[in-house]
Write a protein that holds these residues in place. Structure first.
Motif, PDB file in Angstrom:
ATOM      1  N   GLU A 119       1.013  -1.199  -0.105  1.00  0.00           N
ATOM      2  CA  GLU A 119       0.103  -0.040   0.056  1.00  0.00           C
ATOM      3  C   GLU A 119       0.889   1.161   0.015  1.00  0.00           C
ATOM      4  OE1 GLU A 119      -3.500   1.737   2.625  1.00  0.00           O
ATOM      5  OE2 GLU A 119      -3.283  -0.149   2.919  1.00  0.00           O
ATOM      6  N   ARG A 120       0.541   2.384  -0.703  1.00  0.00           N
ATOM      7  CA  ARG A 120       1.259   3.561  -0.959  1.00  0.00           C
ATOM      8  C   ARG A 120       2.647   3.422  -1.538  1.00  0.00           C
ATOM      9  NH1 ARG A 120      -3.218   4.626  -1.148  1.00  0.00           N
ATOM     10  NH2 ARG A 120      -4.468   5.734   0.441  1.00  0.00           N
ATOM     11  N   SER A 121       2.942   2.138  -2.468  1.00  0.00           N
ATOM     12  CA  SER A 121       4.283   1.974  -2.869  1.00  0.00           C
ATOM     13  C   SER A 121       4.522   2.765  -3.993  1.00  0.00           C
ATOM     14  CB  SER A 121       4.378   0.513  -3.056  1.00  0.00           C
ATOM     15  OG  SER A 121       3.613   0.031  -4.093  1.00  0.00           O
ATOM     16  N   GLY A 122       3.617   3.496  -4.739  1.00  0.00           N
ATOM     17  CA  GLY A 122       3.605   4.207  -6.036  1.00  0.00           C
ATOM     18  C   GLY A 122       3.087   3.435  -7.182  1.00  0.00           C
ATOM     19  N   LYS A 123       2.390   2.392  -6.895  1.00  0.00           N
ATOM     20  CA  LYS A 123       1.865   1.541  -8.047  1.00  0.00           C
ATOM     21  C   LYS A 123       0.906   2.435  -9.001  1.00  0.00           C
ATOM     22  CE  LYS A 123      -0.488  -1.296  -5.193  1.00  0.00           C
ATOM     23  NZ  LYS A 123      -0.117  -0.800  -3.981  1.00  0.00           N
ATOM     24  N   MET A 161       6.895  -2.487  -6.970  1.00  0.00           N
ATOM     25  CA  MET A 161       7.145  -1.084  -6.593  1.00  0.00           C
ATOM     26  C   MET A 161       7.349  -1.138  -5.017  1.00  0.00           C
ATOM     27  SD  MET A 161       6.740   0.791  -9.039  1.00  0.00           S
ATOM     28  CE  MET A 161       6.762   2.236  -8.191  1.00  0.00           C
ATOM     29  N   VAL A 162       8.712  -0.454  -4.627  1.00  0.00           N
ATOM     30  CA  VAL A 162       9.033  -0.545  -3.441  1.00  0.00           C
ATOM     31  C   VAL A 162       9.283   1.137  -2.990  1.00  0.00           C
ATOM     32  CG1 VAL A 162      10.692  -1.167  -1.428  1.00  0.00           C
ATOM     33  CG2 VAL A 162      10.086  -2.521  -3.303  1.00  0.00           C
ATOM     34  N   SER A 163       8.594   1.743  -1.981  1.00  0.00           N
ATOM     35  CA  SER A 163       9.091   3.210  -2.023  1.00  0.00           C
ATOM     36  C   SER A 163       9.159   4.278  -3.125  1.00  0.00           C
ATOM     37  CB  SER A 163      10.287   3.364  -1.018  1.00  0.00           C
ATOM     38  OG  SER A 163      10.328   2.435   0.064  1.00  0.00           O
ATOM     39  N   GLY A 164       8.213   4.050  -4.233  1.00  0.00           N
ATOM     40  CA  GLY A 164       8.142   4.633  -5.140  1.00  0.00           C
ATOM     41  C   GLY A 164       8.928   4.244  -6.183  1.00  0.00           C
ATOM     42  N   LEU A 165       9.694   2.970  -6.170  1.00  0.00           N
ATOM     43  CA  LEU A 165      10.738   2.710  -7.087  1.00  0.00           C
ATOM     44  C   LEU A 165      10.406   1.451  -7.736  1.00  0.00           C
ATOM     45  CD1 LEU A 165      13.733   3.499  -4.787  1.00  0.00           C
ATOM     46  CD2 LEU A 165      12.991   4.941  -6.820  1.00  0.00           C
ATOM     47  N   PRO A 166      10.565   1.237  -9.136  1.00  0.00           N
ATOM     48  CA  PRO A 166      10.387   0.062  -9.636  1.00  0.00           C
ATOM     49  C   PRO A 166      11.398  -1.039  -9.533  1.00  0.00           C
ATOM     50  CG  PRO A 166      10.731   1.715 -11.286  1.00  0.00           C
ATOM     51  CD  PRO A 166      10.861   2.385  -9.835  1.00  0.00           C
TER      52      PRO A 166
END
Length: 167
Positions: free
Chosen positions: A9-13, A158-163
């Protein structure tokens, strides 16, 4: 072409998926699968809607996503978790019935001549669900994610907004 985007959740997906869609089409489709459960959720929906401008065609469908004509369109499906929640609730928490119904809908969707960008959550990486209903849903989500990832041409976590490209 099927793109699968997963993460917490809220990872930037959603942002990643929307940017990808706009790189592929001037007029992508946003297929929203959520049900409006309460006032808090309504705020979340409004925030997501405000992220998209007039270039987007918006379609809302809680369950029967395979029946929508998406011929030659670029489509962001947001999201599998909310879509599965609708099936899970309506089918009285029957995991097998949800898997069968969900896979049938997805197979219809995959057969269409369109580009799909499918967003889902990885919910099995957090704390263990405290209820039987929660544990069963986590399993359902994991099995459905595996089904989609297997069919996808490309998969991103996606992790912390990074793919992080998986495939």
């Amino acid at each position: 072409m099927i793109y699968y985007i997963s993460g917490g959740e809220r990872s930037g997906k959603s942002s990643y998926a929307q940017n990808l869609a706009l790189s592929l089409s001037d007029n992508p489709v946003y297929l929203a699968t959520s049900r409006n459960w309460d006032a808090d959720f309504e705020k979340r929906v409004k925030r997501h809607q405000s992220d998209r401008d007039e270039r987007w065609e918006n379609i809302e469908e809680e369950k029967h996503i395979g029946a929508i004509d998406l011929h030659e369109k670029v489509v962001v499906v947001d999201c599998v978790t909310l879509w599965l929640t609708n099936w899970y609730s309506d089918l009285k928490y029957d995991v097998e019935a949800c898997l069968e119904s969900g896979k049938a809908e997805l197979k219809q969707l995959f057969e269409q001549d369109c580009t799909l960008i499918i967003i889902s959550n990885e919910i099995g990486m957090g704390i263990h669900a405290q209820t039987e209903v929660g544990r069963k849903f986590t399993e359902l989500q994991g099995w459905m994610n595996q089904f989609i990832a297997n069919k996808a041409d490309e998969a991103v976590f996606m992790v912390s907004g990074l793919p992080l490209k998986l495939k």
